[in-house]
Structures are given as C-alpha cells and as structure tokens.
Scaffold this active site. Structure first.
Site, PDB file in Angstrom:
ATOM      1  N   CYS A 419       0.672  -1.481  -0.071  1.00  0.00           N
ATOM      2  CA  CYS A 419       0.004   0.012   0.047  1.00  0.00           C
ATOM      3  C   CYS A 419       0.927   1.221  -0.029  1.00  0.00           C
ATOM      4  O   CYS A 419       0.474   2.372  -0.380  1.00  0.00           O
ATOM      5  CB  CYS A 419      -0.988  -0.026   1.367  1.00  0.00           C
ATOM      6  SG  CYS A 419      -0.113  -0.144   2.993  1.00  0.00           S
ATOM      7  N   HIS A 463      -2.289   0.884   6.835  1.00  0.00           N
ATOM      8  CA  HIS A 463      -2.648   1.124   5.556  1.00  0.00           C
ATOM      9  C   HIS A 463      -2.147   2.549   5.268  1.00  0.00           C
ATOM     10  O   HIS A 463      -2.264   3.544   6.014  1.00  0.00           O
ATOM     11  CB  HIS A 463      -4.154   1.026   5.617  1.00  0.00           C
ATOM     12  CG  HIS A 463      -4.815   0.930   4.009  1.00  0.00           C
ATOM     13  ND1 HIS A 463      -3.926   0.166   2.908  1.00  0.00           N
ATOM     14  CD2 HIS A 463      -5.305   1.587   3.514  1.00  0.00           C
ATOM     15  CE1 HIS A 463      -4.375   0.441   1.848  1.00  0.00           C
ATOM     16  NE2 HIS A 463      -5.422   1.072   2.042  1.00  0.00           N
ATOM     17  N   ASP A 479      -8.487   5.792  -2.545  1.00  0.00           N
ATOM     18  CA  ASP A 479      -7.546   4.508  -2.027  1.00  0.00           C
ATOM     19  C   ASP A 479      -6.959   3.915  -3.388  1.00  0.00           C
ATOM     20  O   ASP A 479      -7.894   2.867  -3.716  1.00  0.00           O
ATOM     21  CB  ASP A 479      -8.362   3.647  -1.097  1.00  0.00           C
ATOM     22  CG  ASP A 479      -7.390   2.692  -0.326  1.00  0.00           C
ATOM     23  OD1 ASP A 479      -6.186   2.662  -0.469  1.00  0.00           O
ATOM     24  OD2 ASP A 479      -7.833   2.089   0.709  1.00  0.00           O
TER      25      ASP A 479
END
Length: 668
Positions: A419, A463, A479
């Site tokens: 991520c 994250h 995202d």
C-alpha cells in the site's frame, strides 16, 4: 546420588535455583543474549556446586564476573542506567548473588532480589500470559521463603506450597482494595522504544522503496466496540499521521513555508447519522488517537486533552505509554478542507527535482488526454485509477528494494508493491498533473471477534491511502490500493502472516477450530485489558460516584482507602476479641469460674488473671477448704496455659471444676 538422598539444605537450594531460572527465563525476550547465557551459566555452576556439596567460589571470580557484566552492559546499551541496562544488570546480579549464598541471611537477600527482578517483567508486558508466569514465579518464591523458615525435618514440599498459596490468598482482599482505590497516576517515566524496519505498523514517516520484504505484525493496535450498527468494513478508515512533505525517498508531515494566517482551514462538513463506539488503544509510545474518519468532537479521554490538527488527526498532550480507553463519535460521510483554490494548496504540489522523470512524463501524457485546469482534475484522477485497475498492477508483500526513482519503477518496471508504494506513486502522479495530493496513513478494516463482539485492528491492518483536493469538494479520500487489490480493503479475508515453524504442528487441526480458539483467547485478553489493565482513575471516580459521591476527586480515593483500612482494622480487632472469647476453651472455662464466683458473692473480677483471682478468693472466703480448693484449681488452670509442662488436661480441669462445691450458699 538421587535427589531424595540429598541433604535438606541442598534440596532447598536446588528448588530456589529452579525458581530463579524461571524468573530469568521470563526475561529472555528483553535482555541481551550474553546476559541470558551468563545468567544461566552461573545458575548451572551453582547447581553443580550444590549437588556435589563443593565449596562456593571466592571473591575474585565473582569480582571478575561483575566487571565483565558491567563492561558488556555498557557495550550493549552505552549506559548502565535506565530501564534496559538496569534490567540487564539486575538479572546478572541475581544470578551472581547465588554464588555467595552461604547463610540464611544471604538466602533472604536472594529472595527479595528475585521478587524485585520479577517485578521488572511488567516494564515490558502486562499481558495475561505475563501475569500467569508472574503468579507461578511468585508461588515458587513464596514456597522457597516459607521452606527457609521451616526447621530441619519440616513438612514436604507439597504441604509447604499449600502454606505459601494460603498466605497469598490471605493477601487477596488487601490487593483488591488497593487495586480498586489506590489513586491511578500517570506513568512516572516513559518507556522508549525503537522502530523496526520491514514490519507492518505505523511510524512518523513513510520511507518508500527501502524495504525488500514486509513482515506482517500480528500485534493488536486497538479494539473497537460499536454501540449500534457497524459500518461496512470497506468504510473503516482509522486516521493517523498525514504526510505531505516528500524529499524523493521519505514522506513526512507537511511543514508549510506559508505563514499561519494562510494555513488551510479545516472546514469539516459532516453528513448522515453518527457512528458511536469505544476504542481500547494499546500502548504505542506516540500521542496519536485513532478514530474513524471523520470525528469532529474530541474523544472522551479525561486527563490527556485530545486536540485535532488541521489535517483531521487527533493527538494527545503526551505519548501514550499505557493502555487507554476512550469513546468517540464519527461520521463516515464527510468532506473537509477549502472548496476553492488557496495559496496554501501549493504545498501539496511540491515534488523534489531530479526524481521519477518517467512518472512526470506519464503525467503530462494523461494531462493532454484529460485536459488542464481545475475542471479537468476529476477526469485526470479517473485516468490514474483506471491505469492502476487495468495496467496489470499487483499487491505484494515482497516488492524488493527500489532505487532512486521508486515511482518510475512501480509504474513502468515492477508494477507491484504494497500500500505504501501504491499510495506514494499515485500521489506523485497526481502532483505531477497539478492536482494537490497527500498521503494519509492509519489503519483500515479489522476483524470481528464473534465471542465478545469487538473489532480487533492489528498492526498488519496498517494502511496508506491518498487524499486529493478537488475544486468545489475539498479533500477527497482516494484509496488506490483498492484499484489494485480490492480484497485488501473490503474483504473479511484479511492479510495473513506466512506459515511459521509451528505450521506443521497445527496443520492437521481444523481451521475453524483454530479460528475459534484464537477468538476465545483474544476475548479473554480483551477482558483482562478492559477490567485490569485499563482500570483508570476515571473508572475509580465512577466507582465513588456509584457509592454516592457527587463530584469525587482523586483525594477522595485516599480518604476512601483510609476509611476501608480503618474499618478493616477495627473489624479484625473485634473479630479477634470475639474469637478468643467464643472459641478459646481455656477462656471459656475461666469465664465460667468468674461467673460462678460472682454468684457466690465475689464481684468485680472480670479482668483478673487466674493467680490474682485465686488470691482474691482466699481473702474473700478466708482460709476455708472451699477457698483452698478453688485457689488450687485456678493455679492449675494458669499452669496449663502458661507453664512449661501441663500436669493435667483441659478436660480434667473441666471435670474438677464441676466437682467444686459451687452450690453452697455460704462456703464458710
């Protein structure tokens, strides 16, 4: 030579050494390897000397070992003070002290040094497992201490352990009162720690491309208990540090060059019904409070005064070194930031020169396709997301080490990353297209424990995502990882660590059974956290409110504790007096004699001991057979209680008492 044939002192010493070895073993994860080896080596040496009945070493070998310990401690910690260096020294000193344990006084020093060493375990962990190991070691030390007070030929070890357990049980009420009422203060010292590269979790900065392999961290970050309806897992974004300053390798919190008057306004706009919940946050050594996006009101955490930064991150006045629990109210539907362009947004367009030329070229190409200007920003954003979705990009925990141009390698060469790579590369692309963007870190998702209903968020759920500024909307969460691996965001099938060494042992077990066992263990740990570790001063004051105090202060806890101690002391004294009067057969027999003498006319004798009472009988009734018989009986009663030898039993004295001529109206 077998263990049963060894002398009593040798067996006691071996038992104490075994208990000390258990105390040291609990510290293996927190002390240097050489400290573990040295401590167990010394304990093994002492065990051999005890088994063989050999003489203990003199002062010179002990002095050499002490000098080596001090030198090694300094080389390891660069100090001999502080928590880690102090624990290292105390462990070795405990082992060294056993080498001069010649007399009972030395044994007592070892006992209390071991008790102190045992307490140092709570510097590192206060978990349920640590508490269990602590209680086992405490029972062993108490058993050894009781056994040291026993004479030669005393009871067996099992009976001594029972006595030690009974002693500990007698202290439970005192422990409970102190736990409930002793004022809980903030930590007297901080417990600093270090970050571990390559391990999932949050830090104050994000370094892109320096980690070859990501190790999933199964440690719990926090637990969440929702009051009502639970939001979808894909909407569970717990906000942490916001990073806007990029030097080509590291992302850091934004340090604006503009004056404070030109800072971007928060302008938080909430929509829909709020979500109410309670968070139990594990110690993290940072002043961050994790709440669902977005939270307008300060979390309910007395004593730490939470404040919100301009980028919606909640912080406390000091780092959190202990477990805390707080309530919060969030609106998953929200918007924030300025809706019109401002000069302060220029900070979120900055890119360091000389980095990622191919990404800059890609941005220009996408810009030509979508157009320029603020109105074209949504189309440019959609083009970047579409490239991630259809360009063959993948999510991986083993991306390898990236070079100087990490974004170029992600977009054109490797086409994979975790991520942080994805969010960083996406933000760089957006900035290259003149769209203000920044990286937001935190936690996403979690897993529900069906046993107690808590959502468990682990460090592996850390994250990174992006926030893009769009005209007329403000900051918008994007995202990019969801475009590459949707399962990472919205699925209950979360990231799992790679199989470890125990995988072969548990591989034959039913996965459902393993999941249930883990859920039960997490629920038990959560109860321990909620009712023991997180029993704060606020809960103590709530207890006083339930007892009738309208606005209690921490000083009221001291008054309540003092009142309980005084009441317990008075109750204990009254019970002891009643017990001696009701359950002491000797006192009952003496009291019976006093009542009978009062019936015969001899008054005011309630406090007289047997000998004084006998003299009073002789003065009152004269030198009569009755007076002489009563006097002799009272003297025999006294000798039974206080004499070196008992010439008759209490049953005989009771029988002789009945034979005295008590019914005579006038004994003269």
């Amino acid at each position: 030579m077998s263990l049963t044939t060894l002398p009593r002192d040798t067996r006691d010493t071996l038992f104490l050494l075994a208990v000390i070895a258990w105390v040291v073993m609990m510290q293996i994860g927190h002390i240097p390897w050489w400290c573990t080896a040295l401590a167990f080596g010394i304990l093994g040496w002492r065990t051999v000397l005890s088994w063989r009945g050999a003489a203990l070493p003199g002062w010179f070998p002990r002095l050499v070992l002490l000098a080596l310990t001090l030198g090694a401690t300094w080389m390891t910690h660069r100090t001999i003070l502080g928590r880690d260096a102090g624990v290292t020294l105390i462990v070795v000193l405990l082992a060294l002290k056993t080498l001069e344990m010649r007399a009972r006084r030395d044994a007592f020093v070892v006992f209390f040094l071991a008790f102190f060493t045992l307490l140092t375990h709570f510097f590192y962990s206060q978990s349920l497992l640590t508490a269990g190991g602590f209680l086992l070691a405490l029972r062993g030390l108490l058993t050894a201490l009781v056994k040291a007070h026993m004479p030669v030929g005393g009871p067996p070890l099992r009976r001594v352990a029972g006595i030690a357990t009974g002693m500990a049980a007698l202290g439970l009420p005192v422990m409970l009162v102190l736990f409930l009422l002793f004022p809980r203060m903030a930590p007297l010292w901080g417990v600093p720690g270090s970050e571990t590269l390559g391990r999932s979790g949050l830090s104050e900065e994000m370094r892109v491309g320096e980690i070859a392999e990501l190790v999933l961290n199964e440690d719990i970050a926090f637990r969440v208990k929702f009051d009502g309806e639970v939001p979808p897992q894909g909407a569970m974004y717990f906000r942490g540090p916001v990073l806007g300053d990029f030097d080509g390798v590291r992302w850091r919190p934004q340090r604006s060059a503009f004056p404070p008057a030109m800072a971007l306004p928060v302008d938080l706009r909430l929509e829909g019904e709020p979500v109410r919940y309670e968070v139990t946050l594990e110690p993290q050594r940072r002043p961050w409070l994790f709440v669902l996006e977005a939270t307008a009101q300060a979390p309910d955490l007395p004593g730490l005064q939470p404040t919100m930064t301009r980028d919606l991150q909640w912080k406390t006045t000091r780092p959190i070194f202990e477990m805390v629990r707080y309530r919060a109210e969030s609106h998953p539907r929200f918007s924030h930031g300025p809706r019109e362009s401002m000069l302060g947004l220029q900070d979120y367009l900055e890119l360091p020169p000389g980095f990622n030329p191919r990404t800059l070229a890609l941005a220009q190409e996408l810009r030509r396709q979508t157009g320029a200007g603020p109105d074209a920003a949504p189309a440019a954003l959609a083009a970047g997301i579409e490239r991630l979705r259809t360009g063959g990009y993948a999510y991986t925990l083993e991306p390898g080490v990236f070079g100087q141009h990490a974004a170029d390698e992600f977009w054109f060469d490797r086409r994979e990353g975790f991520c942080e790579h994805i969010a960083s590369s996406f933000v760089i692309l957006m900035r290259a297209m003149d769209i203000p963007a920044r990286v937001v870190t935190g936690y996403q998702g979690g897993e529900i424990n069906a046993i107690d209903g808590y959502w468990v968020v682990r460090q592996r759920d850390a994250h990174a995502w992006a926030e893009i500024w769009l005209s007329g909307q403000g900051w918008v969460r994007v995202d990019p990882t969801a475009a590459v691996a949707q399962w990472r965001i919205g699925s209950l099938d979360r990231l799992r660590p790679a199989p470890g060494a125990l995988a072969g042992l548990v591989g034959t077990l039913d996965p459902t059974l393993l999941a249930q066992m883990r859920a039960v263990w997490d629920a038990v740990n959560n109860r321990w956290n909620q009712w023991v570790l997180n029993y704060t001063q606020g809960q103590q004051l709530d207890l006083l409110r339930r007892l009738g105090l309208s606005s209690p202060q921490w000083t009221d806890l001291l008054y309540a504790l003092l009142a309980v101690l005084v009441l317990a002391s008075l109750t204990g004294a009254a019970w002891q007096l009643w017990e001696r009067q009701q359950h002491d057969p000797w006192l009952r027999l003496l009291d019976k004699a006093r009542r009978e003498l009062a019936r015969q006319g001899l008054q005011d004798n309630a406090q007289l001991p047997p000998r004084a009472l006998a003299e009073k009988v002789l003065r009152h009734f004269g030198d009569t057979p009755f007076a002489r018989d009563v006097k002799q009986w009272l003297l025999r009663l006294e000798r039974w209680r206080y004499g070196k030898e008992r010439e008759s039993s209490l049953a005989t004295l009771r029988e002789d008492f009945r034979r005295l001529p008590w019914r005579a109206k006038d004994p003269r």
